[in-house]
Design an enzyme around this catalytic site. Structure first.
Site, mmCIF file in Angstrom:
data_model
loop_
_atom_site.group_PDB
_atom_site.id
_atom_site.type_symbol
_atom_site.label_atom_id
_atom_site.label_comp_id
_atom_site.label_asym_id
_atom_site.label_seq_id
_atom_site.Cartn_x
_atom_site.Cartn_y
_atom_site.Cartn_z
ATOM 1 N N ASN A 39 -17.905 -114.692 -10.619
ATOM 2 C CA ASN A 39 -18.299 -114.741 -9.401
ATOM 3 C C ASN A 39 -19.333 -115.159 -9.161
ATOM 4 O O ASN A 39 -20.112 -114.889 -9.071
ATOM 5 C CB ASN A 39 -18.497 -113.363 -8.464
ATOM 6 N N LYS A 73 -20.205 -116.841 -5.854
ATOM 7 C CA LYS A 73 -20.801 -116.362 -4.832
ATOM 8 C C LYS A 73 -20.688 -117.386 -3.937
ATOM 9 O O LYS A 73 -20.551 -118.843 -3.661
ATOM 10 C CB LYS A 73 -21.885 -115.464 -4.679
ATOM 11 N N HIS A 76 -14.644 -106.544 -3.360
ATOM 12 C CA HIS A 76 -15.994 -107.267 -2.878
ATOM 13 C C HIS A 76 -16.846 -106.312 -2.489
ATOM 14 O O HIS A 76 -16.503 -106.205 -0.805
ATOM 15 C CB HIS A 76 -16.807 -108.495 -3.538
ATOM 16 N N GLU A 120 -19.176 -107.184 -1.218
ATOM 17 C CA GLU A 120 -20.398 -107.948 0.081
ATOM 18 C C GLU A 120 -19.406 -107.936 0.999
ATOM 19 O O GLU A 120 -19.955 -108.045 2.490
ATOM 20 C CB GLU A 120 -20.923 -109.224 -0.873
ATOM 21 N N GLU A 169 -17.727 -101.887 -9.634
ATOM 22 C CA GLU A 169 -19.142 -102.385 -10.009
ATOM 23 C C GLU A 169 -19.817 -101.438 -8.660
ATOM 24 O O GLU A 169 -19.038 -101.968 -7.661
ATOM 25 C CB GLU A 169 -19.035 -103.724 -8.420
ATOM 26 N N GLY A 222 -26.764 -107.263 -8.574
ATOM 27 C CA GLY A 222 -28.094 -108.309 -8.213
ATOM 28 C C GLY A 222 -29.151 -107.373 -7.567
ATOM 29 O O GLY A 222 -30.126 -108.142 -7.862
ATOM 30 N N SER A 273 -24.923 -106.850 -12.683
ATOM 31 C CA SER A 273 -26.057 -106.825 -13.730
ATOM 32 C C SER A 273 -25.764 -107.135 -14.995
ATOM 33 O O SER A 273 -26.756 -107.108 -15.919
ATOM 34 C CB SER A 273 -27.324 -106.157 -13.138
HETATM 35 C C1 PEP Z 1 -21.339 -108.997 -8.647
HETATM 36 O O1 PEP Z 1 -21.326 -109.317 -7.357
HETATM 37 O O2 PEP Z 1 -19.828 -108.758 -8.880
HETATM 38 C C2 PEP Z 1 -21.970 -108.990 -9.730
HETATM 39 C C3 PEP Z 1 -21.181 -108.366 -10.958
HETATM 40 O O3 PEP Z 1 -23.105 -109.453 -9.148
HETATM 41 P P1 PEP Z 1 -24.154 -109.295 -10.638
HETATM 42 O O4 PEP Z 1 -23.720 -109.293 -11.948
HETATM 43 O O5 PEP Z 1 -25.127 -110.032 -9.717
HETATM 44 O O6 PEP Z 1 -24.573 -107.647 -10.466
#
Ligand code: PEP
Length: 256
Positions: free
Chosen positions: A9, A11, A95, A97, A167, A173, A212
């Site tokens: 992703n 983003k 997601h 976000e 998630e 993040g 992460s």
């Molecule tokens: C995400 O935004 O789907 C995600 C898993 O981000 P990160 O790997 O940076 O935590």
């Protein structure tokens, strides 16, 4: 054995040069690991260029979001059919976000999943709890509610055409990864919830972990019974890191 997915992703990051600097090395690496599906979700404007650059059979294009409607006066929106025309195979829906910054409710997420399925696309449905919800022991309730809102709308048979991504918001993040045991616990809750309606669909459903994930923790996470790959944010912007995660998912197939 479920075929693993490692999904990137991107983003709101990068520029057009990422097609050659990031996607191309990922695409050529992935063809050596064809027991893994690799999914790339660039920003909308780069979908066409990414689509042209993908050469490997196991690399697929995805969008990061989709309109709740199929067509009409919805300025700024992009429909599932348009994304399908652009070569997308997957679409990330729900997601955190999108839920958090853009007010996407469970109902909106469910509609987006429906539109994606109608266009023949595979929704990657993200679910996850906040730190506060986890601390207040509401994790299970939150996950089941997010899942149920979509299941009720798409129906159990369509769950077979979806991918779920767990998630935890507190791990996205932040550099804070869920421990393999914490992630496995939630993945197992998700699978059991679906198994109540169809054990066969639950058994075949691919459930990804996101939050992460890096090359250094991928093997441990992916070796959990109910974890079938990852949704990768930060580490997907580095071809070396991302490729190492793809390799970790493939190693798992070989050892199982
Ligand atoms: C995400 O935004 O789907 C995600 C898993 O981000 P990160 O790997 O940076 O935590």
């Amino acid at each position: 054995m479920r075929r693993p997915i490692v999904a990137a992703n991107w983003k709101l990051n990068g520029n057009l040069s990422m097609v050659s600097s990031l996607l191309e090395p990922i695409d050529s690496f992935a063809k050596n690991f064809n027991d893994v599906d690799v999914v790339i979700s660039p920003p909308f404007p780069y979908l066409a260029a990414c689509g042209h650059a993908i050469k490997s059979d196991n690399v697929f294009l995805s969008a990061q979001s989709v309109a709740r409607e199929m067509q009409g006066a919805f300025t700024g929106e992009v429909s599932a059919e348009m994304l399908s025309e652009m070569g997308c195979v997957y679409i990330i829906v729900g997601h955190s976000e999108r839920r958090g910054y853009y007010g996407e409710s469970d109902q909106i997420v469910a509609d987006k999943a429906v539109r994606s399925l109608e266009a023949g696309l595979t929704p990657i449905l993200c679910v996850g709890e906040s730190l506060e919800q986890r601390e207040q022991e509401q994790m299970k309730e939150v996950i089941i509610k997010q899942l149920a809102a979509v299941m009720v709308k798409v129906g159990i048979d369509n769950m077979a055409k979806m991918v779920i991504a767990y998630e935890p918001i507190w791990a996205i993040g932040t550099g804070k990864t869920a421990t393999p045991e914490q992630a496995q616990e939630v993945h197992s809750i998700i699978r059991s919830e679906i198994a109540k309606q169809s054990p066969e669909i639950a058994d075949g459903l691919r459930i990804l972990y996101g939050g992460s994930v890096k090359a250094s923790n991928a093997v441990e996470l992916f070796s959990q019974l109910d974890i079938d790959g990852g949704l990768i944010g930060g580490a997907s912007l580095d071809a070396k890191q991302f490729n190492a995660i793809v390799k970790a998912a493939s190693a798992l197939v070989i050892t199982q």
